[in-house]
Design a protein around this motif. Structure first.
Motif, PDB file in Angstrom:
ATOM      1  N   PHE A 148      37.828  36.115  41.434  1.00 18.80           N
ATOM      2  CA  PHE A 148      37.682  35.016  40.480  1.00 18.80           C
ATOM      3  C   PHE A 148      36.518  35.294  39.536  1.00 18.80           C
ATOM      4  CE2 PHE A 148      39.766  30.730  41.012  1.00 18.80           C
ATOM      5  CZ  PHE A 148      40.929  31.241  41.562  1.00 18.80           C
ATOM      6  N   LYS A 149      35.423  35.746  40.106  1.00 22.75           N
ATOM      7  CA  LYS A 149      34.234  36.038  39.298  1.00 22.75           C
ATOM      8  C   LYS A 149      34.535  37.134  38.285  1.00 22.75           C
ATOM      9  CE  LYS A 149      29.398  37.506  39.867  1.00 22.75           C
ATOM     10  NZ  LYS A 149      28.298  37.670  40.845  1.00 22.75           N
ATOM     11  N   ALA A 150      35.201  38.193  38.723  1.00 22.14           N
ATOM     12  CA  ALA A 150      35.540  39.291  37.822  1.00 22.14           C
ATOM     13  C   ALA A 150      36.432  38.807  36.678  1.00 22.14           C
ATOM     14  CB  ALA A 150      36.228  40.407  38.608  1.00 22.14           C
ATOM     15  N   LEU A 151      37.448  38.011  37.016  1.00 18.99           N
ATOM     16  CA  LEU A 151      38.343  37.502  35.978  1.00 18.99           C
ATOM     17  C   LEU A 151      37.597  36.608  34.991  1.00 18.99           C
ATOM     18  CD1 LEU A 151      41.558  36.654  38.029  1.00 18.99           C
ATOM     19  CD2 LEU A 151      41.350  38.344  36.194  1.00 18.99           C
ATOM     20  N   ALA A 152      36.703  35.775  35.506  1.00 15.77           N
ATOM     21  CA  ALA A 152      35.951  34.874  34.641  1.00 15.77           C
ATOM     22  C   ALA A 152      35.094  35.647  33.646  1.00 15.77           C
ATOM     23  CB  ALA A 152      35.078  33.952  35.485  1.00 15.77           C
ATOM     24  N   LEU A 153      34.421  36.688  34.130  1.00 15.55           N
ATOM     25  CA  LEU A 153      33.498  37.419  33.268  1.00 15.55           C
ATOM     26  C   LEU A 153      34.206  38.417  32.357  1.00 15.55           C
ATOM     27  CD1 LEU A 153      30.589  38.050  35.803  1.00 15.55           C
ATOM     28  CD2 LEU A 153      30.760  36.290  34.037  1.00 15.55           C
ATOM     29  N   LEU A 154      35.373  38.888  32.780  1.00 18.37           N
ATOM     30  CA  LEU A 154      36.089  39.879  31.986  1.00 18.37           C
ATOM     31  C   LEU A 154      37.117  39.273  31.045  1.00 18.37           C
ATOM     32  CD1 LEU A 154      36.664  42.632  34.717  1.00 18.37           C
ATOM     33  CD2 LEU A 154      34.988  42.659  32.856  1.00 18.37           C
ATOM     34  N   THR A 155      37.676  38.110  31.429  1.00 22.11           N
ATOM     35  CA  THR A 155      38.746  37.517  30.610  1.00 22.11           C
ATOM     36  C   THR A 155      38.438  36.107  30.131  1.00 22.11           C
ATOM     37  OG1 THR A 155      39.977  36.489  32.444  1.00 22.11           O
ATOM     38  CG2 THR A 155      40.385  38.833  32.020  1.00 22.11           C
ATOM     39  N   GLY A 156      37.529  35.411  30.805  1.00 16.12           N
ATOM     40  CA  GLY A 156      37.245  34.026  30.440  1.00 16.12           C
ATOM     41  C   GLY A 156      38.362  33.067  30.787  1.00 16.12           C
ATOM     42  N   ALA A 157      39.266  33.437  31.696  1.00 16.99           N
ATOM     43  CA  ALA A 157      40.396  32.578  32.071  1.00 16.99           C
ATOM     44  C   ALA A 157      39.894  31.227  32.567  1.00 16.99           C
ATOM     45  CB  ALA A 157      41.223  33.265  33.156  1.00 16.99           C
ATOM     46  N   ALA A 158      40.512  30.151  32.084  1.00 12.14           N
ATOM     47  CA  ALA A 158      40.028  28.804  32.381  1.00 12.14           C
ATOM     48  C   ALA A 158      40.059  28.498  33.870  1.00 12.14           C
ATOM     49  CB  ALA A 158      40.864  27.774  31.615  1.00 12.14           C
ATOM     50  N   PHE A 159      41.081  28.981  34.572  1.00  8.26           N
ATOM     51  CA  PHE A 159      41.210  28.621  35.984  1.00  8.26           C
ATOM     52  C   PHE A 159      40.151  29.294  36.863  1.00  8.26           C
ATOM     53  CE2 PHE A 159      43.623  32.528  35.727  1.00  8.26           C
ATOM     54  CZ  PHE A 159      43.397  33.163  36.940  1.00  8.26           C
ATOM     55  N   THR A 160      39.381  30.207  36.295  1.00  8.43           N
ATOM     56  CA  THR A 160      38.319  30.872  37.072  1.00  8.43           C
ATOM     57  C   THR A 160      36.936  30.305  36.760  1.00  8.43           C
ATOM     58  OG1 THR A 160      37.981  32.601  35.396  1.00  8.43           O
ATOM     59  CG2 THR A 160      39.649  33.005  37.094  1.00  8.43           C
ATOM     60  N   ALA A 161      36.870  29.206  36.030  1.00  5.33           N
ATOM     61  CA  ALA A 161      35.578  28.687  35.571  1.00  5.33           C
ATOM     62  C   ALA A 161      34.642  28.329  36.720  1.00  5.33           C
ATOM     63  CB  ALA A 161      35.802  27.462  34.675  1.00  5.33           C
ATOM     64  N   SER A 162      35.192  27.945  37.856  1.00  4.40           N
ATOM     65  CA  SER A 162      34.370  27.549  38.997  1.00  4.40           C
ATOM     66  C   SER A 162      34.238  28.667  40.027  1.00  4.40           C
ATOM     67  CB  SER A 162      34.945  26.288  39.656  1.00  4.40           C
ATOM     68  OG  SER A 162      34.655  25.151  38.888  1.00  4.40           O
ATOM     69  N   TRP A 163      34.163  29.903  39.552  1.00  7.61           N
ATOM     70  CA  TRP A 163      34.039  31.023  40.487  1.00  7.61           C
ATOM     71  C   TRP A 163      32.793  30.918  41.351  1.00  7.61           C
ATOM     72  CZ3 TRP A 163      29.631  33.870  40.157  1.00  7.61           C
ATOM     73  CH2 TRP A 163      28.941  33.882  38.935  1.00  7.61           C
ATOM     74  N   LEU A 164      31.726  30.331  40.812  1.00 11.69           N
ATOM     75  CA  LEU A 164      30.496  30.225  41.595  1.00 11.69           C
ATOM     76  C   LEU A 164      30.710  29.366  42.838  1.00 11.69           C
ATOM     77  CD1 LEU A 164      27.548  31.112  41.656  1.00 11.69           C
ATOM     78  CD2 LEU A 164      26.967  29.049  40.400  1.00 11.69           C
ATOM     79  N   HIS A 165      31.508  28.306  42.710  1.00 17.65           N
ATOM     80  CA  HIS A 165      31.769  27.451  43.874  1.00 17.65           C
ATOM     81  C   HIS A 165      32.784  28.088  44.821  1.00 17.65           C
ATOM     82  CE1 HIS A 165      29.723  24.446  41.379  1.00 17.65           C
ATOM     83  NE2 HIS A 165      29.404  23.902  42.524  1.00 17.65           N
ATOM     84  N   ALA A 166      33.631  28.972  44.304  1.00 17.57           N
ATOM     85  CA  ALA A 166      34.485  29.740  45.217  1.00 17.57           C
ATOM     86  C   ALA A 166      33.623  30.583  46.148  1.00 17.57           C
ATOM     87  CB  ALA A 166      35.442  30.633  44.423  1.00 17.57           C
ATOM     88  N   ILE A 167      32.495  31.080  45.626  1.00 20.02           N
ATOM     89  CA  ILE A 167      31.581  31.872  46.450  1.00 20.02           C
ATOM     90  C   ILE A 167      30.756  30.982  47.364  1.00 20.02           C
ATOM     91  CG2 ILE A 167      29.595  33.422  46.396  1.00 20.02           C
ATOM     92  CD1 ILE A 167      30.671  34.559  43.767  1.00 20.02           C
ATOM     93  N   THR A 168      30.144  29.943  46.806  1.00 18.95           N
ATOM     94  CA  THR A 168      29.214  29.145  47.603  1.00 18.95           C
ATOM     95  C   THR A 168      29.903  28.330  48.690  1.00 18.95           C
ATOM     96  OG1 THR A 168      29.264  27.442  45.867  1.00 18.95           O
ATOM     97  CG2 THR A 168      27.439  29.023  45.824  1.00 18.95           C
ATOM     98  N   ILE A 169      31.055  27.747  48.364  1.00 20.20           N
ATOM     99  CA  ILE A 169      31.771  26.959  49.380  1.00 20.20           C
ATOM    100  C   ILE A 169      32.719  27.849  50.171  1.00 20.20           C
ATOM    101  CG2 ILE A 169      33.241  24.959  49.824  1.00 20.20           C
ATOM    102  CD1 ILE A 169      32.345  23.788  47.152  1.00 20.20           C
ATOM    103  N   GLY A 170      33.548  28.622  49.455  1.00 24.94           N
ATOM    104  CA  GLY A 170      34.553  29.423  50.145  1.00 24.94           C
ATOM    105  C   GLY A 170      33.961  30.494  51.026  1.00 24.94           C
TER     106      GLY A 170
END
Length: 416
Positions: free
Chosen positions: A307-329
């Protein structure tokens, strides 16, 4: 010997209902996991409840740290650091064959951690600019160095890079907290963002290291108990590659946060951490919640970093909360899985969790999924509140189920 008078516990003869509050307090001061895992659960509930109250009401004290900053800091340096302290104060003496930290030293450590939480409390703490803000920062910053000072002799005695990495990761967390406080005190620009990212990366490295050590071992033991002869091969070079790539990503992100270079590094780490899951026999663990929760947390690592890679490389909207995928997930899932297992194992109880704890495992992943999807809504507030409510339920169940376990003697009368 403890620095406190020892009450007459007669462990094997006492039922939980017969244990007095003074005896419970005594037991909490005997092992790091007892005291800090309980504090972990309590701050998980209270800090998110405070943040949710501000979000729902729209009110936040003007002199306080910004709500988003305070929330992120308390999740990292309140909740996660309590879990880290509880785990390391329990594991390191076993690794090194040294005496555990207990009694007065353990109480002082907990007091420093609690002082940091109180000093930053919105509307009541000392955080802000000037002398009082500096005092709050000093108290909060003191905890990790104090923890390192307690752990360092045993880690050095244990020797080698295998255990010494934890001192380096704690040093990284200390630097991260320093960067955050430096911006709050007006001494540095962009310290909060860099500090948060560094802290998250240090915690991801830590949980990835622990997962790499315990998940295959615990799974192998469980398979053998079931009469299965599957062998989970040791892959030290792959584990080293995972750790080195995570550290490299952390270094790049500290220098150039939110860039494509970080996205490329995250892609590499996601691939390596996904590859190591192939031999861990996850499919054989579904009947044992205390085991599959560890596999679930490990599985979140490549997913969240993807998710983080997609957010930083593509800016895809569905990856905007990648930080919480890491912290919670990733971080919270592995913390909950390890804490529930350590508490049972070190208090001489069977390694089986109750149905409420199994429900907590599932609800935590639900909280992660809800929080990740919140930015996709025109008004994310209801989803944020739902995620917060699920989080509070998860750790409410943890405290409810583990309060007695953490505050009463072992049923078999042995120390632990």
């Amino acid at each position: 010997m403890s620095s406190f008078p020892q009450p007459d516990l007669a462990p094997s003869a006492l039922s939980p209902a017969m244990v007095s509050w003074s005896q419970r307090a005594f037991m909490l001061r005997q092992y790091g996991f007892r005291l800090f895992f309980l504090l972990m659960g309590l701050v998980a509930i209270s800090s998110v409840a405070v943040w949710m109250a501000g979000l729902a009401s729209g009110f936040w004290p003007k002199e306080a740290i910004a709500a988003a900053h305070w929330h992120g800091h308390e999740m990292l340096f309140g909740f996660a650091m309590a879990a880290v302290a509880g785990f390391l104060l329990t594991a390191v003496p076993n690794w090194a064959g040294t005496v555990r930290t207990h009694g007065l030293p353990l109480t002082v450590l907990a007091g420093l951690w609690l002082g940091g939480r109180l000093g930053l409390l919105p509307g009541l703490g000392l955080a802000g600019a000037g002398i009082t803000g500096g005092l709050a920062a000093l108290v909060d910053l003191a905890f990790i160095p104090a923890l390192m000072a307690v752990l360092a002799p045993a880690l050095i005695r244990a020797g080698g890079r295998r255990h010494g990495i934890f001192l380096g990761l704690l040093a990284g967390l200390c630097l991260a907290n320093l960067l955050i406080h430096a911006e709050w005190l007006g001494l540095l620009d962009n310290g909060v963002r860099r500090g948060f990212l560094l802290a998250v990366n240090m915690l991801v490295v830590m949980v990835a290291v622990v997962a790499g050590r315990i998940v295959p071992a615990f799974t192998q033991n469980a398979l053998r108990q079931q009469g299965q002869l599957w062998e989970i091969p040791a892959r030290p070079r792959l584990e080293q590659a995972v750790v080195l790539s995570l550290l490299a990503m952390a270094g790049v992100e500290l220098v150039a946060p939110d860039t494509a270079a970080v996205g490329a590094a995250a892609t590499l780490v996601a691939g390596l951490t996904a590859w190591r899951l192939r031999s861990w026999r996850t499919g054989q663990t579904f009947r044992q919640p205390i085991l599959w929760i560890l596999h679930l947390g490990a599985g979140w690592i490549p997913l969240a970093l993807g998710f983080k890679a997609l957010a930083l490389l593509t800016g895809a909207a569905f990856t905007a909360s990648w930080l919480h995928a890491i912290t919670i997930g990733v971080i919270a899932t592995l913390i909950l899985g390890v804490a529930t297992r350590v508490a049972l194992g070190h208090t001489g109880r069977p390694l089986r969790v109750s149905p409420p704890v199994t429900a907590a495992y599932l609800l935590l992943t639900a909280a992660a999924l809800v929080r990740i999807s919140a930015p996709l809504r025109a008004d994310p507030t209801p989803m944020l509140l739902l995620a917060g409510g699920l989080w509070i339920t998860v750790f409410g169940l943890f405290v409810w189920e583990y309060f007695t376990i953490l505050t009463t003697p072992r049923p078999d009368g042995k120390p632990g």
